[in-house]
Design an enzyme around this catalytic site. Sequence first.
Site, PDB file in Angstrom:
ATOM      1  N   GLU A  69     -10.388 -43.445 -46.719  1.00 36.15           N
ATOM      2  CA  GLU A  69      -9.059 -43.850 -46.287  1.00 36.15           C
ATOM      3  C   GLU A  69      -8.396 -42.622 -45.693  1.00 36.15           C
ATOM      4  O   GLU A  69      -8.117 -41.648 -46.386  1.00 36.15           O
ATOM      5  CB  GLU A  69      -8.282 -44.394 -47.477  1.00 36.15           C
ATOM      6  N   CYS A  80      -0.010 -42.023 -46.055  1.00 36.03           N
ATOM      7  CA  CYS A  80      -0.918 -42.262 -44.922  1.00 36.03           C
ATOM      8  C   CYS A  80      -0.477 -43.437 -44.061  1.00 36.03           C
ATOM      9  O   CYS A  80      -0.666 -43.424 -42.859  1.00 36.03           O
ATOM     10  CB  CYS A  80      -2.321 -42.474 -45.446  1.00 36.03           C
ATOM     11  N   GLU A 114      -0.467 -37.450 -36.368  1.00 40.42           N
ATOM     12  CA  GLU A 114       0.095 -37.672 -37.698  1.00 40.42           C
ATOM     13  C   GLU A 114       0.854 -36.420 -38.131  1.00 40.42           C
ATOM     14  O   GLU A 114       0.298 -35.324 -38.160  1.00 40.42           O
ATOM     15  CB  GLU A 114      -1.032 -37.971 -38.692  1.00 40.42           C
TER      16      GLU A 114
HETATM   17  P1  NAP Z   1      -7.581 -32.949 -46.633  1.00 36.41           P
HETATM   18  O1  NAP Z   1      -8.002 -31.597 -46.290  1.00 36.41           O
HETATM   19  O2  NAP Z   1      -8.303 -34.086 -46.010  1.00 36.41           O
HETATM   20  O3  NAP Z   1      -7.623 -33.069 -48.231  1.00 36.41           O
HETATM   21  C1  NAP Z   1      -7.904 -34.241 -48.982  1.00 36.41           C
HETATM   22  C2  NAP Z   1      -8.876 -33.890 -50.111  1.00 36.41           C
HETATM   23  O4  NAP Z   1     -10.129 -33.464 -49.566  1.00 36.41           O
HETATM   24  C3  NAP Z   1      -8.398 -32.727 -50.982  1.00 36.41           C
HETATM   25  O5  NAP Z   1      -8.830 -32.934 -52.316  1.00 36.41           O
HETATM   26  C4  NAP Z   1      -9.130 -31.564 -50.361  1.00 36.41           C
HETATM   27  O6  NAP Z   1      -9.235 -30.457 -51.223  1.00 36.41           O
HETATM   28  C5  NAP Z   1     -10.478 -32.182 -50.071  1.00 36.41           C
HETATM   29  N1  NAP Z   1     -11.282 -31.470 -49.070  1.00 36.41           N
HETATM   30  C6  NAP Z   1     -10.876 -30.591 -48.118  1.00 36.41           C
HETATM   31  N2  NAP Z   1     -11.928 -30.155 -47.387  1.00 36.41           N
HETATM   32  C7  NAP Z   1     -13.027 -30.775 -47.893  1.00 36.41           C
HETATM   33  C8  NAP Z   1     -14.417 -30.766 -47.559  1.00 36.41           C
HETATM   34  N3  NAP Z   1     -14.895 -30.017 -46.554  1.00 36.41           N
HETATM   35  N4  NAP Z   1     -15.251 -31.537 -48.271  1.00 36.41           N
HETATM   36  C9  NAP Z   1     -14.806 -32.311 -49.271  1.00 36.41           C
HETATM   37  N5  NAP Z   1     -13.510 -32.357 -49.645  1.00 36.41           N
HETATM   38  C10 NAP Z   1     -12.623 -31.613 -48.961  1.00 36.41           C
HETATM   39  O7  NAP Z   1      -6.071 -33.133 -46.359  1.00 36.41           O
HETATM   40  P2  NAP Z   1      -4.963 -31.987 -46.544  1.00 36.41           P
HETATM   41  O8  NAP Z   1      -5.436 -30.671 -46.070  1.00 36.41           O
HETATM   42  O9  NAP Z   1      -4.460 -32.083 -47.925  1.00 36.41           O
HETATM   43  O10 NAP Z   1      -3.876 -32.505 -45.541  1.00 36.41           O
HETATM   44  C11 NAP Z   1      -4.083 -32.442 -44.144  1.00 36.41           C
HETATM   45  C12 NAP Z   1      -3.649 -33.721 -43.498  1.00 36.41           C
HETATM   46  O11 NAP Z   1      -4.407 -34.823 -44.045  1.00 36.41           O
HETATM   47  C13 NAP Z   1      -2.239 -34.122 -43.797  1.00 36.41           C
HETATM   48  O12 NAP Z   1      -1.314 -33.433 -43.070  1.00 36.41           O
HETATM   49  C14 NAP Z   1      -2.322 -35.588 -43.452  1.00 36.41           C
HETATM   50  O13 NAP Z   1      -2.295 -35.758 -42.078  1.00 36.41           O
HETATM   51  C15 NAP Z   1      -3.648 -35.987 -43.987  1.00 36.41           C
HETATM   52  N6  NAP Z   1      -3.557 -36.568 -45.326  1.00 36.41           N
HETATM   53  C16 NAP Z   1      -3.718 -37.900 -45.440  1.00 36.41           C
HETATM   54  C17 NAP Z   1      -3.612 -38.482 -46.676  1.00 36.41           C
HETATM   55  C18 NAP Z   1      -3.759 -39.947 -46.837  1.00 36.41           C
HETATM   56  O14 NAP Z   1      -3.329 -40.476 -47.840  1.00 36.41           O
HETATM   57  N7  NAP Z   1      -4.403 -40.628 -45.905  1.00 36.41           N
HETATM   58  C19 NAP Z   1      -3.356 -37.711 -47.801  1.00 36.41           C
HETATM   59  C20 NAP Z   1      -3.223 -36.334 -47.659  1.00 36.41           C
HETATM   60  C21 NAP Z   1      -3.345 -35.787 -46.403  1.00 36.41           C
HETATM   61  P3  NAP Z   1      -8.123 -29.285 -51.087  1.00 36.41           P
HETATM   62  O15 NAP Z   1      -6.809 -29.904 -51.285  1.00 36.41           O
HETATM   63  O16 NAP Z   1      -8.494 -28.373 -52.179  1.00 36.41           O
HETATM   64  O17 NAP Z   1      -8.300 -28.705 -49.726  1.00 36.41           O
END
Ligand code: NAP
Length: 497
Positions: free
Chosen positions: A265, A299, A399
């Site tokens: 998602e 999201c 986004e």
């Molecule tokens: P993200 O990097 O996609 O993080 C989501 C989860 O994935 C976190 O637990 C993160 O850990 C983990 N993760 C990061 N890199 C990974 C990898 N290479 N392999 C496996 N898992 C990994 O999102 P974010 O950095 O928190 O936020 C960036 C953007 O994502 C936001 O600005 C937004 O646009 C989007 N976002 C969307 C949702 C949603 O509900 N759809 C939620 C949050 C963010 P860490 O936190 O330790 O990096």
Amino acid sequence: MSTPAVPSPVRPAFLGGSKQLFIGGRWVAAAAGEEFDTVDPASGQVIARLARGAAADVDRAVVAARAAFEGPWSRWTPLERQRLLLRIDELMLKHAEELASIETTDMGAPITRTRNTVKWISQAIRFFASCTGAATTTTASNSLPGNVMTLNHKAPLGVVGGIIPWNGPMGGQWWTIGPALATGCTCVIKPAEDASLSILRFADILAEAGVPDGVVNIVTGYGSEAGAALAAHPGVDKISFTGSTETGRRIVQASAGNLKRLQLELGGKSPDIVFADADLDAAVPGAAMGVFANSGQICYSGTRLFVQRSVQEEFVERLQRFSAGLKVGKGLDPGVDLGPLISSRQLDRVMHYVKLGGEQGARLAAGGRRLGGELAGGYFVEPTVFAGVDQGMTIAREEIFGPVISVIPFDTVDEVLKMANDTEYGLGGGVWTRNLATAHQVSQGIRAGVVWVNCYGAVDPAVGFGGCKMSGYGWKGGLEHVESFLYRKAVYMNIAG
Ligand code: NAP
Ligand code: MG
């Protein structure tokens, strides 16, 4: 009639100190012995240190989860798993206030929101409890000629990795833990580095409710280390991921080694469409909070707000007034509508988009500033409205994940549907109208996994939501979600003498 007094939130005793990993039912340090700070986004102050789990820790957790999957847990009956889920619900509700204040302090959302999250989790747990039998029932058929009877089984997949974002971790983890407990799977949870504390606190509640050792494991750490190791681990059968599209793509690649099943998602840029015949008294706050809720960090936020041209001016004025009336502040303070953003990184990202909006010619109708004064230590942004936005502008395409609305004018249904679908995402959408035919036409026409009519953002765990296009695949909620933690097996049995 007097209303019951709402308790004043207190800073939970759980905060502070160093938190460990939860593996095989025990709290353990990361193999490398490293830790990192986690902060309260309302103040920027360190509130605890988290274990920096990495590949070796993920491996330990997967081994524990596999052992639990193959151990006595595999012989629990559906009704025993149901009773376990209901015990968790009961125990969680006893800790509701503590859990809500941990979540608020860790990720910033107002306490009114996190209290509602606890209520929502209770619904979700009871929904998953109701599925234990239906999802795993074996049926028999005898449609083949001769003496062949076929048994249709549904068996648990095994070890599921849950990679959780920071925008609502306490509820988000239930999209993995709920179906895992309902089906007899086990799981390894990787919380987001910015908000792990409510998930860690929950581990003891799960254990006290009777979840066997190793059935739910938690490895905190960085996405590029613990997250990547979990996504690639050959002992993991499925990954349930919520987060950015970019990370989602990495997870697809990492999953290829052992062909893991995936539920993704991802991001969104959802259209919310207001027609001139809408009840504006409902549409203004509804559409505004469809973006401003959780400070825009949801999201499926309806960030592209299409407003029919004849009411556009009035609508923007009312949005301005509504936004000005919202209270931005520390989540534990009473009456707060919007808390801080999760991190200084997210604050920079949002302010970057606000700047771009102005540079590309959108009119700033409300907000747009970081808050100072006594909020200067935290990551607070005013609820922000841009008017006169064009579909081509960056703020209408990417986004933002912050409290920023882009108002885009339109004239006709066909025109607005074309613009609404002109996005790489397909997560959510909304329509506000008093005309049933318009509501039907537009809800059918929006290419997204969920559309709200004259409301925005409600999620029923029994029905759920999902995305299409680059918002990912796999459904969260409903029986289908639970069934995605099972694999099918047909046993053809010759029962002749
Ligand atoms: P993200 O990097 O996609 O993080 C989501 C989860 O994935 C976190 O637990 C993160 O850990 C983990 N993760 C990061 N890199 C990974 C990898 N290479 N392999 C496996 N898992 C990994 O999102 P974010 O950095 O928190 O936020 C960036 C953007 O994502 C936001 O600005 C937004 O646009 C989007 N976002 C969307 C949702 C949603 O509900 N759809 C939620 C949050 C963010 P860490 O936190 O330790 O990096
Ligand atoms: Mg935090």
